[in-house]
Design an enzyme around this catalytic site. Structure first.
Site, PDB file in Angstrom:
ATOM      1  N   TYR A 102      -9.115  28.675 -75.609  1.00 52.78           N
ATOM      2  CA  TYR A 102      -9.079  30.082 -75.992  1.00 52.78           C
ATOM      3  C   TYR A 102     -10.257  30.389 -76.922  1.00 52.78           C
ATOM      4  O   TYR A 102     -10.328  29.894 -78.055  1.00 52.78           O
ATOM      5  CB  TYR A 102      -7.768  30.423 -76.712  1.00 52.78           C
ATOM      6  CG  TYR A 102      -6.518  30.301 -75.868  1.00 52.78           C
ATOM      7  CD1 TYR A 102      -6.576  30.200 -74.477  1.00 52.78           C
ATOM      8  CD2 TYR A 102      -5.260  30.291 -76.461  1.00 52.78           C
ATOM      9  CE1 TYR A 102      -5.429  30.087 -73.719  1.00 52.78           C
ATOM     10  CE2 TYR A 102      -4.098  30.187 -75.690  1.00 52.78           C
ATOM     11  CZ  TYR A 102      -4.195  30.079 -74.326  1.00 52.78           C
ATOM     12  OH  TYR A 102      -3.046  29.967 -73.580  1.00 52.78           O
ATOM     13  N   HIS A 117      -2.457  21.671 -70.472  1.00 50.59           N
ATOM     14  CA  HIS A 117      -2.630  23.085 -70.111  1.00 50.59           C
ATOM     15  C   HIS A 117      -2.623  23.285 -68.601  1.00 50.59           C
ATOM     16  O   HIS A 117      -2.004  24.220 -68.085  1.00 50.59           O
ATOM     17  CB  HIS A 117      -3.951  23.588 -70.702  1.00 50.59           C
ATOM     18  CG  HIS A 117      -4.026  25.061 -70.872  1.00 50.59           C
ATOM     19  ND1 HIS A 117      -5.013  25.672 -71.595  1.00 50.59           N
ATOM     20  CD2 HIS A 117      -3.236  26.068 -70.425  1.00 50.59           C
ATOM     21  CE1 HIS A 117      -4.832  26.991 -71.582  1.00 50.59           C
ATOM     22  NE2 HIS A 117      -3.766  27.251 -70.871  1.00 50.59           N
ATOM     23  N   SER A 131       3.270  35.472 -71.213  1.00 52.06           N
ATOM     24  CA  SER A 131       3.217  36.818 -70.631  1.00 52.06           C
ATOM     25  C   SER A 131       4.608  37.384 -70.357  1.00 52.06           C
ATOM     26  O   SER A 131       4.865  37.934 -69.273  1.00 52.06           O
ATOM     27  CB  SER A 131       2.375  36.820 -69.339  1.00 52.06           C
ATOM     28  OG  SER A 131       1.048  36.442 -69.601  1.00 52.06           O
ATOM     29  N   PRO A 132       5.543  37.288 -71.308  1.00 50.91           N
ATOM     30  CA  PRO A 132       6.899  37.805 -71.075  1.00 50.91           C
ATOM     31  C   PRO A 132       6.951  39.315 -70.970  1.00 50.91           C
ATOM     32  O   PRO A 132       7.949  39.867 -70.500  1.00 50.91           O
ATOM     33  CB  PRO A 132       7.673  37.310 -72.299  1.00 50.91           C
ATOM     34  CG  PRO A 132       6.643  37.220 -73.374  1.00 50.91           C
ATOM     35  CD  PRO A 132       5.401  36.747 -72.672  1.00 50.91           C
ATOM     36  N   LEU A 133       5.872  39.990 -71.389  1.00 48.26           N
ATOM     37  CA  LEU A 133       5.794  41.444 -71.285  1.00 48.26           C
ATOM     38  C   LEU A 133       4.844  41.866 -70.159  1.00 48.26           C
ATOM     39  O   LEU A 133       4.382  43.017 -70.129  1.00 48.26           O
ATOM     40  CB  LEU A 133       5.345  42.057 -72.616  1.00 48.26           C
ATOM     41  CG  LEU A 133       6.246  41.743 -73.815  1.00 48.26           C
ATOM     42  CD1 LEU A 133       5.678  42.355 -75.085  1.00 48.26           C
ATOM     43  CD2 LEU A 133       7.660  42.248 -73.561  1.00 48.26           C
ATOM     44  N   ARG A 190       1.779  41.053 -69.567  1.00 49.34           N
ATOM     45  CA  ARG A 190       0.464  41.404 -70.128  1.00 49.34           C
ATOM     46  C   ARG A 190       0.407  42.896 -70.486  1.00 49.34           C
ATOM     47  O   ARG A 190      -0.549  43.596 -70.168  1.00 49.34           O
ATOM     48  CB  ARG A 190      -0.655  41.018 -69.165  1.00 49.34           C
ATOM     49  CG  ARG A 190      -0.766  39.507 -68.939  1.00 49.34           C
ATOM     50  CD  ARG A 190      -1.878  39.149 -67.973  1.00 49.34           C
ATOM     51  NE  ARG A 190      -2.074  37.712 -67.934  1.00 49.34           N
ATOM     52  CZ  ARG A 190      -1.382  36.864 -67.149  1.00 49.34           C
ATOM     53  NH1 ARG A 190      -0.443  37.344 -66.333  1.00 49.34           N
ATOM     54  NH2 ARG A 190      -1.626  35.570 -67.160  1.00 49.34           N
ATOM     55  N   PHE A 215       2.084  45.364 -69.302  1.00 47.30           N
ATOM     56  CA  PHE A 215       2.477  46.329 -68.277  1.00 47.30           C
ATOM     57  C   PHE A 215       3.933  46.752 -68.452  1.00 47.30           C
ATOM     58  O   PHE A 215       4.279  47.926 -68.274  1.00 47.30           O
ATOM     59  CB  PHE A 215       2.268  45.719 -66.891  1.00 47.30           C
ATOM     60  CG  PHE A 215       2.224  46.747 -65.784  1.00 47.30           C
ATOM     61  CD1 PHE A 215       1.022  47.297 -65.383  1.00 47.30           C
ATOM     62  CD2 PHE A 215       3.377  47.156 -65.150  1.00 47.30           C
ATOM     63  CE1 PHE A 215       0.974  48.245 -64.370  1.00 47.30           C
ATOM     64  CE2 PHE A 215       3.349  48.105 -64.140  1.00 47.30           C
ATOM     65  CZ  PHE A 215       2.135  48.655 -63.746  1.00 47.30           C
ATOM     66  N   GLY A 236       5.162  49.750 -70.923  1.00 47.86           N
ATOM     67  CA  GLY A 236       4.979  51.164 -70.633  1.00 47.86           C
ATOM     68  C   GLY A 236       3.920  51.836 -71.476  1.00 47.86           C
ATOM     69  O   GLY A 236       3.826  53.065 -71.503  1.00 47.86           O
TER      70      GLY A 236
END
Length: 315
Positions: free
Chosen positions: A56, A125, A204-206, A208, A210, A213
């Site tokens: 990263y 990874h 990415s539980p959300l 990324r 999207f 909202g």
């Protein structure tokens, strides 16, 4: 913030973690002062499980966390970092290195960048199929024996690979993408984690952002990883927005934000035999505070069923 086991290790972590990749430019411009404020807000909310990787920002993210830890105190943060994914050079393709020699060198380099004596959770990874998983996990186990690492993790591997690695040395955590709009782990990987006593860490539980909202559109500059992902493009994005609109209605009825709803859905899957610790990423303090409230949200079985119908895998 309640706590959950990290596999069968002696480590417990906050029920929600903090994904730190965005603090090193993966989702647009990075801001170190803001990143420090975000990590500080996480600690204030009881979130102590920070997720990073050596790739990263080509080491920048580990160095950033290291500077924060130096100020805040080592005991405040449980560090999960990763090795094995090698950034592209001179326009070439990225590569993977799981060789024992690389694992040993990568661990030492991460320890130096983080400024710590021990990494709490050290993940592979990416997996190189040319290197037997038994060989790689064996090399990782030597880091535990040397006191450089407390617990081992794997990332984005199959249930079969997870079993093989776990047979060499206990795997404390498996990290892979999992959210309302990416439910593939439910088929094989989550049941295997439950059987073996391995914590599942969804990245990415959300979706990324999207699923929050909050994205005004899906036009991203080339520095944003989302500019390369099909789910954010064209017809796929338009169809996915319809799902999110239905989710927004349910969030209003539940009196939570959409981000809190998506995280509460994941946290509701925790049982005495299944441990799921989402690591929503953000680089802004206000979103850390918002996300933390998901740990106190309660969804009814009807709410969960409605969400899972909206985001059925074939949708």
């Amino acid at each position: 913030m309640y706590r959950l086991p990290l596999g069968r290790s002696d480590i417990q972590v906050s029920a929600l973690g903090l994904g730190c990749v965005g603090m090193s430019g993966a989702y647009g411009t990075a801001d170190e002062r803001q990143s420090f404020a975000t990590m500080g807000a996480a600690i204030e909310q009881g979130i102590d499980f920070f997720d990073t990787a050596d790739m990263y920002g080509r080491g920048h993210n580990e160095e950033l966390i290291g500077r924060f830890i130096h100020e805040a105190g080592r005991e405040k943060v449980i560090i999960g970092t990763k090795f094995g994914s090698i950034p592209a050079e001179d326009g070439g393709a990225p590569s993977v290195d799981n060789s024992p020699k690389h694992i040993a060198a990568a661990c030492d380099a991460s320890l130096k960048r983080l400024g710590v004596d021990t990494i709490d959770l050290y993940y592979m990874h990416r997996r190189d199929p040319e290197v037997p998983i038994e060989e790689s996990v064996g090399a990782m186990a030597k880091l535990v024996e040397a006191g450089k690492v407390r617990a081992l993790g794997l990332s984005e591997v199959s249930a079969q690979t997870l079993r093989k690695g776990h047979a060499v040395h206990p795997i404390a955590a498996l990290q892979s993408e999992y959210s309302l709009w990416f439910r593939k782990p439910e088929k094989d990987v989550l049941p295997t984690c439950r059987e073996l006593g391995i914590t599942f860490v969804p990245f990415s539980p959300l979706g990324r952002a999207f699923l929050t909202g909050t994205l005004p559109d899906t036009s991203f500059d080339g520095r944003d990883i989302r500019s390369t992902l099909p789910r954010f493009q064209g017809e796929a994005a338009a169809r996915n927005r319809k799902l999110v609109a239905k989710m927004a209605d349910l969030a209003k009825r539940c009196n939570v934000t959409m981000a809190q709803l998506a995280l509460a859905w994941l946290l509701a899957k925790n049982t005495d035999q299944q441990w799921i610790v989402p690591i929503p990423g953000t680089k802004r303090p206000q979103y850390v505070i918002e996300n933390a409230k998901a740990a106190r949200a309660t969804l009814s079985p009807h709410d969960i069923a409605e969400l899972e119908e909206i985001f059925s895998p074939d949708a």
